[in-house]
Design an enzyme around this catalytic site. Sequence first.
Site, mmCIF file in Angstrom:
data_model
loop_
_atom_site.group_PDB
_atom_site.id
_atom_site.type_symbol
_atom_site.label_atom_id
_atom_site.label_comp_id
_atom_site.label_asym_id
_atom_site.label_seq_id
_atom_site.Cartn_x
_atom_site.Cartn_y
_atom_site.Cartn_z
ATOM 1 N N HIS A 216 26.624 23.664 42.033
ATOM 2 C CA HIS A 216 27.060 23.062 40.768
ATOM 3 C C HIS A 216 26.724 23.927 39.556
ATOM 4 C CE1 HIS A 216 26.818 18.778 42.685
ATOM 5 N NE2 HIS A 216 27.810 19.514 43.149
ATOM 6 N N ASP B 81 17.968 16.213 44.600
ATOM 7 C CA ASP B 81 19.008 16.340 45.624
ATOM 8 C C ASP B 81 18.989 17.792 46.075
ATOM 9 O OD1 ASP B 81 21.072 16.303 47.346
ATOM 10 O OD2 ASP B 81 22.639 15.813 45.888
ATOM 11 N N GLU C 49 16.820 13.792 48.388
ATOM 12 C CA GLU C 49 18.151 13.561 48.958
ATOM 13 C C GLU C 49 18.567 14.787 49.771
ATOM 14 O OE1 GLU C 49 20.966 12.462 45.908
ATOM 15 O OE2 GLU C 49 22.672 13.134 47.086
ATOM 16 N N GLU D 71 27.479 18.780 36.516
ATOM 17 C CA GLU D 71 27.130 17.371 36.245
ATOM 18 C C GLU D 71 26.410 17.207 34.914
ATOM 19 O OE1 GLU D 71 25.100 15.953 39.747
ATOM 20 O OE2 GLU D 71 26.972 15.947 40.896
ATOM 21 N N LYS E 235 23.393 7.159 40.409
ATOM 22 C CA LYS E 235 23.307 8.500 39.822
ATOM 23 C C LYS E 235 24.693 8.892 39.332
ATOM 24 C CE LYS E 235 23.699 11.999 43.292
ATOM 25 N NZ LYS E 235 23.159 13.116 44.013
ATOM 26 N N GLU F 44 20.126 19.346 42.499
ATOM 27 C CA GLU F 44 19.965 18.420 41.368
ATOM 28 C C GLU F 44 18.510 18.041 41.163
ATOM 29 O OE1 GLU F 44 22.583 15.071 42.168
ATOM 30 O OE2 GLU F 44 24.019 16.503 42.997
ATOM 31 N N SER G 143 29.967 19.938 46.916
ATOM 32 C CA SER G 143 29.100 20.138 48.082
ATOM 33 C C SER G 143 29.361 18.990 49.047
ATOM 34 C CB SER G 143 27.629 20.190 47.660
ATOM 35 O OG SER G 143 27.144 18.938 47.278
ATOM 36 N N ASP H 287 22.858 11.694 52.079
ATOM 37 C CA ASP H 287 24.162 11.775 51.401
ATOM 38 C C ASP H 287 25.139 12.427 52.389
ATOM 39 O OD1 ASP H 287 26.354 12.277 49.825
ATOM 40 O OD2 ASP H 287 25.404 13.743 48.534
ATOM 41 N N SER I 219 26.719 6.632 43.817
ATOM 42 C CA SER I 219 26.808 7.972 43.221
ATOM 43 C C SER I 219 28.214 8.369 42.779
ATOM 44 C CB SER I 219 26.305 8.994 44.244
ATOM 45 O OG SER I 219 26.557 10.306 43.810
ATOM 46 N N HIS I 220 28.252 9.126 41.703
ATOM 47 C CA HIS I 220 29.454 9.830 41.235
ATOM 48 C C HIS I 220 29.676 11.056 42.124
ATOM 49 C CE1 HIS I 220 27.086 13.020 38.766
ATOM 50 N NE2 HIS I 220 26.483 12.713 39.886
ATOM 51 N N ARG I 221 30.662 11.885 41.769
ATOM 52 C CA ARG I 221 30.835 13.194 42.394
ATOM 53 C C ARG I 221 30.697 14.265 41.316
ATOM 54 N NH1 ARG I 221 32.121 12.835 47.949
ATOM 55 N NH2 ARG I 221 31.143 14.883 47.804
HETATM 56 P P1 PGA Z 1 29.181 16.659 45.197
HETATM 57 O O1 PGA Z 1 27.659 16.604 44.831
HETATM 58 O O2 PGA Z 1 29.894 15.585 44.460
HETATM 59 O O3 PGA Z 1 29.575 18.041 44.771
HETATM 60 O O4 PGA Z 1 29.279 16.480 46.700
HETATM 61 C C1 PGA Z 1 26.957 15.436 44.593
HETATM 62 C C2 PGA Z 1 25.880 15.226 45.604
HETATM 63 O O5 PGA Z 1 25.691 16.048 46.527
HETATM 64 O O6 PGA Z 1 25.198 14.223 45.513
HETATM 65 ZN ZN ZN Z 2 23.900 14.782 47.349
#
Ligand code: PGA
Ligand code: ZN
Length: 416
Positions: free
Chosen positions: A160, A246, A287, A211, A390, A169, A44, A314, A366-368
């Site tokens: 996701h 999120d 978020e 995730e 996260k 999320e 996303s 984000d 943050s991760h992805r």
């Molecule tokens: P993405 O999602 O890594 O698919 O962009 C994570 C987020 O939106 O925080």
């Molecule tokens: Zn996000």
Amino acid sequence: MKISSKIISIEAREILDSRGNPTVEVELETSLGIFKSSVPSGASKGKYEALELRDGEKRYQGKGVLKAVKKINQVIAPKLREKEVVNQKEIDRVLINLDGTKNKSLLGANSILGVSLAVARAGAKAKDLPLYQYLAQLSQNENQFKIPFACFNVINGGVHAGNELDFQEFMIVPQEKIFSKNLQIAVEIYHQLKKIIKKKYGNLATNVGDEGGFAPPLKKPQEAIELILKASKNLGYLKKIKIILDIAASQFFENGQYKTRFGIFKGKELVNYYLNLIKKYPILGLEDPFSEDDWENWKLLREKVKKKILIIGDDLLATNPERIKMANEKNACNGAIIKINQIGTLTEAIEAVKLAQSFGWKIIVSHRSGETTDDFIADFSVGIGADFIKAGAPARGERVVKYNRLLKIEKELQSL
Ligand code: PGA
Ligand code: ZN
């Protein structure tokens, strides 16, 4: 003593990420060893993110990264040979100039990032420091080291997951002071949640999303929150956790409206919807509650919630200092997601962090959703003094590798 550690070689290759899509891995050699990094990838993605270079040819349904690999091996590597790895800023500047575009579209943010992070790992070794301490130096963070609060994704929706939840999320943020205790709480709730979902919706409903959070067949966000609270309550943890959602609202924003499977909302209606959620549940933050260009409603929500509720950007910010400045001027948020691959170099990500911190915002590293087993962001979160990290569910290798690294750092900090 003057430290000298020059780049001998840089070699990139194509590997797979946690979704089974190709991504870039880099190996950088100095006289002190070989230093690796690999690059995550979002599903996303925000429209203001730097470009991720993909081959667009038949193999891997267009998702191959051989072009990015070639850019590293043939364009970047010759330029960086013999450069001192401790000069992170200078090296990142070379990468930025070599690309020369605003969104890193010539070389690709994935090529650039792989190199930038491998350089940092080599730099830490050259200075004989753990990576988080070296990153603290690079970001001039003089505060005492602390492990950030972790936001654990326990229910997945949006792009996701294959269910009908529109919010992406549902994260729990245990509130104990010690990270290892928070991790334990999160794991216990995660397993309790699995039992509850299985009992209520059957075995199939315990499948997970990208995730690692469960993806039960729900539609309404409230139903997901209630499940999480029930799991927490069963274990006596109800007072020990907060929730961050999120929403990833850009994903369901169409022609000026927010189109979800539990209703269609105008921006202002969605503001009210959120205010009710916040009133009813222990929500610490939201978020991307609106799309990345819907400034008006970001601002409205910010004005209506108490300061301690985090309104987190984000897609809105894309780890981009220009967007962060804009968001501050418009009073759109008070928390910034930092994803190094949204901007492409470590130096620029640190700049984004410093700027957001200067506005008094909270930082969430943050991760992805597409991850690798690289644990760089764990050290990064401690090094820059992030408030939160996260990294997905407390399950699955590519997620727990980050949490496990934090456990190790926690031990190290206790003996400092
Ligand atoms: P993405 O999602 O890594 O698919 O962009 C994570 C987020 O939106 O925080
Ligand atoms: Zn996000």
